[in-house]
Write an enzyme that holds these catalytic residues in place. Structure first.
Site, short mmCIF file in Angstrom:
data_model
loop_
_atom_site.label_atom_id
_atom_site.label_comp_id
_atom_site.label_asym_id
_atom_site.label_seq_id
_atom_site.Cartn_x
_atom_site.Cartn_y
_atom_site.Cartn_z
N SER A 179 -2.39 0.29 -0.85
CA SER A 179 -1.23 -0.61 -0.85
C SER A 179 -0.89 -1.03 -2.27
CB SER A 179 -1.55 -1.85 -0.02
OG SER A 179 -1.66 -1.49 1.34
N GLU B 272 2.72 4.91 4.50
CA GLU B 272 3.92 4.63 3.71
C GLU B 272 4.11 3.13 3.48
OE1 GLU B 272 6.60 8.33 5.22
OE2 GLU B 272 7.46 6.95 3.77
#
Lengths: 388, 387, 248
Positions: A132, A364
């Site tokens: 992240s 994603e």
């Protein structure tokens, strides 16, 4: 306001649905079991244009924009999330970064093969310590004469084992870090020093191969720099922003499949002497699914419209991914509940759907990151800068 | 009110925990990958008496109380749900049904072998068109000289392939729905019994769940459990027991999921800090921990009701329904804490995520549990509700 | 070399629901498709184009929505598409005859053997009207110089597994069955292009073809809908029952 799709998109959807129903649906279970998508299927999909939906015709794409891309992802994920993920990683972030910021020469060199599916693209950002926190990458690219030498490791790269062209982010100026010191390079599979790892064993998406990528002094010519030196992070973030909208479209297809399966089953399955469609517990689950799906559909196609019309879309794209993945997870969970213990059986598609759906809340950019993205966009308006 | 365990219960819990940590934990991943029931582990567990824990000593069991039995389910559920559910079905559904209504002869015949784990029990109720609704069984038991002839198909019979006995439910009075059901103890290798297709499932992959075909299977009258047409009472009480047991399994699984997430969040660094410092992660952990404590309360209370001989069906349904949800939410949130790693088979959390999903379906779906709870509520008003 | 492919557009039965009690067909989704046999005829024409470079002209008669079928034909590879835009249930043969005259030098006409909805088969009569040879029920079709060869199912063979070949000198009319060549999928980009190209489909009217009002009169009047009797479920018989029946 006009909520009708332009007629060419209805025709496109019809063709895609026919192809997917006839050619992919019959092998979707086998793709999950064998953990591989038949190359012959990839070739045939390439002939129809699956691998280049939003890109211009001159590069062999469909020229169908974000709208066409969303339609394709919705239809594909309705039937086979593994194939949808291969294409999503290929188009949405892999080729997209080349298309957004690559030089004309680089685009002409790679895009025709990529848009026709003869070559597959990957997007290599994540590292063992940079998930992240994408800015935490450590992979290095050192200038040596007219080439850069890439050294390091990427992980969790979708399409890693099958990719022919890999867009990889590496630090060209470690002092500046990812923001300002990172650059994107287009690397070819055959180049010395590049070795993809073995496909990871995962809970779902078995047909979409994911792996480590090892870069051991890979020599990359200067002309394979994608975009500007030092601005690679920006290129990648732009691609990710666009990718999120189409990911929302994919989850829409998955959720729709859950709803359709639930309706079919509720009509067929008899308990207590009547179809379970007459039970309010079942009705309400179906109604909730349908309402959430309709909201998602409106959001996804509006976001596609924003992108195609050059409007700001970052917040909305984050919402597509956030709302979409959670809607899809709730819908497949309800579908499983409606199917009862039979839904646990690997003879039903629900079981596969349940395993496949979960990753959408993570990849994603995890949904937590999406919330940060959305909040940042909103807070920026009142002068507050959010740090994750 | 005293919330502490007795000395004996503490001793049992430590014993169960020790066994689960030493023996069960290490095989759980292999069981999931290979999809093979861990028969060697079952032998070890049986040697400890875990296949007959609540069966009285007179029948070869250990004779532990209900609360201790839920502790066993909880500790096993912490490490391997396939093992925990296999033992729960064997004990709560099969063995305890025989204990509940069996004749002295039937108990002597079956229970010692079952308690020793030599014979593993199954409960053959579900049919292709009768899952949550056992009133519409189509398996028939026709009266013949000296016994019954059974014909029909049962599916989703857990433990059916492990070679033992099944409590089979069949209609002895077609048309009378649940008032026409009788139960029979049938050996898996009896003539006319065919153990068929093994289900491949999302989770609980170490369980042996099968379709069972009964073709002109003769069962002597001595093998009928309870009176003719009195099988329904067995089903109701067996469900009460298994629901409570599964709730305890859920309690165990949720705790492990939480522990996995907490460990990961304490180690994983992003944005320069351990992700434990992120409020999003803290919220997941706090919500899960709170849910677990609430579930523990429900399970303990239901176990106390059961152990003290009170009606516990409603409490068991609540605990099972809540437990299934808590375990599912715990696994879901802790998988999210893991990020991409959570989707990999390398990390145990993905196995828990698949395994616990079954707890909202086995032993009656969430919808059925809520019906049971609502039914009890409306009964107080003298209203009999339909599902 | 010019090939003319005649297409019919019909309602996709996937969007319909038959309610026998009400005696009605409900259209849930009004979606149209190219008649499946016609689509295979188009594929046969495109295969000839691939092999010989012949020009393929697709044509259809119908209201404005029929354009969709023709745009699809263009996306699939037809060089031209002509819509005779007349919203009538008139026999299409008159239009096709006039179209052939207007186009001139049509060497081969291909179309489906029959329409999925009405069962209508225009091929044989059209061959008479335009004075061409007729070859029916093709499952394969190829050109060799000025000769067209087809393969068709041999109806003399009871097993339905035998085929025979026939040929005719051009010009000719060939009808293709639903077992004809499997249609290709168009490239998605071609669909987008053909829809965005305002000239992808040429529009003509009856007047453009020199037809007067008599060509526009309906040949069929709809009086209502009826259904064949519902078939009963089969009965599973025991061995004894079968034996009993077979005993004379």
């Amino acid at each position: 306001m006009n909520y009708d799709l332009p007629p060419e998109y209805n025709a496109l959807r019809r063709m895609l649905r026919e192809f997917i129903t006839e050619e992919i649906a019959p092998v979707a279970k086998k793709i999950d079991e064998d953990s591989v998508v038949p190359p012959e299927l990839i070739r045939r999909m390439g002939d129809v244009g699956f691998f280049g939906v939003p890109f211009p015709r001159e590069y062999g794409g469909m020229g169908a924009g974000e709208l066409g891309y969303c339609i394709m992802m919705e239809e594909l994920n309705r039937v086979c999330p593994s194939v949808a993920t291969i294409i999503g990683a290929h188009i949405g972030i892999g080729v997209m970064s080349l298309y957004l910021d690559g030089s004309k020469a680089l685009q002409q060199k790679y895009m025709p093969d990529l848009c026709s599916g003869r070559k597959i693209a990957a997007f290599a950002l994540t590292e063992p310590n940079a998930g992240s926190d994408a800015a935490g990458i450590q992979m290095r690219a050192t200038l040596e004469g007219d080439s850069y030498i890439l050294d390091g490791q990427k992980m969790w790269i979708t399409n890693g084992p099958i990719a022919d062209v890999i867009n990889v982010l590496a630090l060209t100026d470690p002092a500046l870090g990812a923001r300002g010191g990172a650059t994107v390079f287009a690397v070819e599979r055959e180049w010395a020093g590049y070795t993809p790892g073995k496909p990871e064993s995962k809970m779902g998406l078995h047909g979409s191969p994911t792996s480590l990528l090892n870069f051991d002094e890979v020599r990359v010519p200067r002309e394979n720099v994608v975009g500007q030196i030092g601005l690679g992070f920006v290129t990648f973030m732009k691609a990710l922003d666009i990718g999120r909208a189409s990911l929302g479209a994919a989850t829409l297809g998955g959720a729709q499949a859950s709803l359709e399966a639930s309706i079919r089953w509720a009509r067929t399955r008899q308990q207590f002497g009547r179809p379970i469609a007459h039970m309010q517990s079942i009705q309400f689950m179906i109604a909730d699914m349908a309402a959430e799906i309709e909201a998602l559909r409106a959001l996804v196609y509006r976001t596609a419209w924003l992108i195609d019309n050059g409007r700001p879309f970052i917040k909305e794209a984050g919402m597509c991914k956030l709302l979409g993945s959670e809607t899809a997870s709730r819908c497949i969970d309800r579908a499983l509940q409606i199917h009862g213990a039979l839904g646990l059986s690997r003879d039903f598609t629900i079981e596969r759907g349940f395993r496949d759906a979960r990753i959408s809340e993570i990849f994603e950019g995890t949904n937590e990151i999406q919330r940060i993205v959305i909040a940042s966009e909103l807070m920026q308006g009142v002068g507050v800068r959010i740090r994750p | 009110m005293d919330f502490s365990l007795t000395e004996e219960q503490t001793m049992f819990r430590d014993l169960f925990r020790d066994f689960a940590e030493k023996e069960v934990a290490k095989i759980a991943e292999h069981v999931d990958r290979s999809e093979e029931p861990p028969l060697d582990l079952y032998k070890k567990a049986a040697a400890q008496g875990f296949f007959g824990a609540p069966i009285p000593e007179a029948y070869g069991g250990v004779g532990i109380d209900w609360l201790s039995y839920t502790l066993l389910a909880e500790e096993l559920g912490k490490h391997c749900l396939s093992t925990a559910v296999t033992i729960a079905i064997h004990t709560s559904l099969a063995a305890m049904s025989i204990l509940d209504v069996g004749t002295e002869e039937q108990k002597q015949k079956h229970l010692p072998a079952m308690a020793a784990g030599e014979v593993i029990g199954a409960f053959a109720l579900t049919e292709p068109d009768a899952g949550s609704d056992p009133g519409s069984l189509t398996t028939r038991a026709d009266k013949v000289e000296g016994g019954y002839r059974l014909n029909g198909t049962k599916n989703w019979v857990s433990n059916a392939g492990l070679g033992g006995v099944m409590v089979v439910f069949a209609s002895t009075h077609p048309g009378a729905r649940h008032k026409g059901i009788s139960a029979f103890v049938v050996a898996n290798d009896a003539p006319g019994v065919m153990i068929g297709y093994r289900e491949k499932t999302l989770g609980l992959r170490g369980m042996d769940i099968r379709t069972v075909y009964l073709e002109d299977c003769f069962v002597p009258e001595a093998n009928r459990l309870n009176g003719e047409n009195e099988g329904w009472a067995i089903v109701v009480r067996a469900f009460d027991r298994v629901r409570l047991t599964l709730a305890a399994v859920a309690l165990g699984a949720a705790q492990t999921a939480l522990a996995l997430g907490v460990t990961f969040a304490a180690e994983r660094k992003q944005f320069g800090v351990q992700i434990a410092h992120k409020q999003a992660m803290q919220n997941y952990v706090a919500d899960t921990a709170t849910d677990i404590e609430a579930l523990r309360g429900l399970v303990r209370h239901a176990a106390w009701l059961a152990g003290s001989g009170q009606e516990f069906g409603r409490a068991a349904s609540m605990a099972k329904y809540f437990g299934g949800r808590v375990a599912k939410d715990a696994a879901n949130k802790m998988l999210q804490v893991h990020g991409g790693y959570g989707f990999s088979d390398e990390y145990a959390i993905s196995r828990y995520y698949r395994d616990v999903r079954a707890l909202r379906l086995l032993g009656g779906t969430d919808e059925i549990q809520r019906y049971v709870v609502a039914r009890a509520a409306f009964e107080e008003k003298g209203l009999r509700i339909q599902p | 070399m010019r090939l003319l492919v005649l297409l019919r557009q019909l309602l996709d039965p996937a969007g319909m629901l038959v309610n026998r009690k009400a005696g009605k067909v409900f259209v849930n989704r009004e979606e149209y498709m190219i008649n499946p046999a016609d689509k295979r005829a188009l594929e046969a024409a495109l295969q000839i184009k691939d092999a010989t470079g012949a020009e393929v002209v697709a044509a259809a008669v119908g209201p404005a929505r029929t354009e969709d079928a023709l745009r699809e034909a263009r996306a699939l590879g037809a060089d031209r598409a002509i819509l005779i835009k007349e919203d009538v249930a008139a026999p299409a043969g008159r239009f096709y005859e006039a179209l052939c005259d207007s186009l001139g030098d049509v060497d081969l006409i291909l179309t489906g053997d029959s329409a999925l909805d009405t069962g209508e088969a225009v091929g044989p009569q059209l061959a008479e009207m335009v004075n061409m040879a007729f070859l029916g029920n093709a499952v394969q079709c190829a050109l060799e110089g000025a000769v067209v060869r087809i393969v068709r199912r041999d109806v003399r063979d009871a097993t339905q597994r035998a085929y025979n070949g026939v040929e005719a000198d051009l010009p000719a009319v060939v009808t293709v069955t639903r077992s004809g060549p499997t249609p290709r999928y168009p490239h998605g980009g071609a669909i987008i292009e053909m829809y965005r190209d305002p000239e992808a489909v040429e529009i003509m009217t009856a007047a453009d073809l020199g037809l007067d009002d008599s060509a526009l009169q309906p040949a069929v009047v709809e009086r209502g809908q009826s259904f064949p009797p519902e078939r009963e479920f089969g009965k599973q018989m025991t061995v004894e029952e079968i034996a009993e029946r077979m005993t004379p």
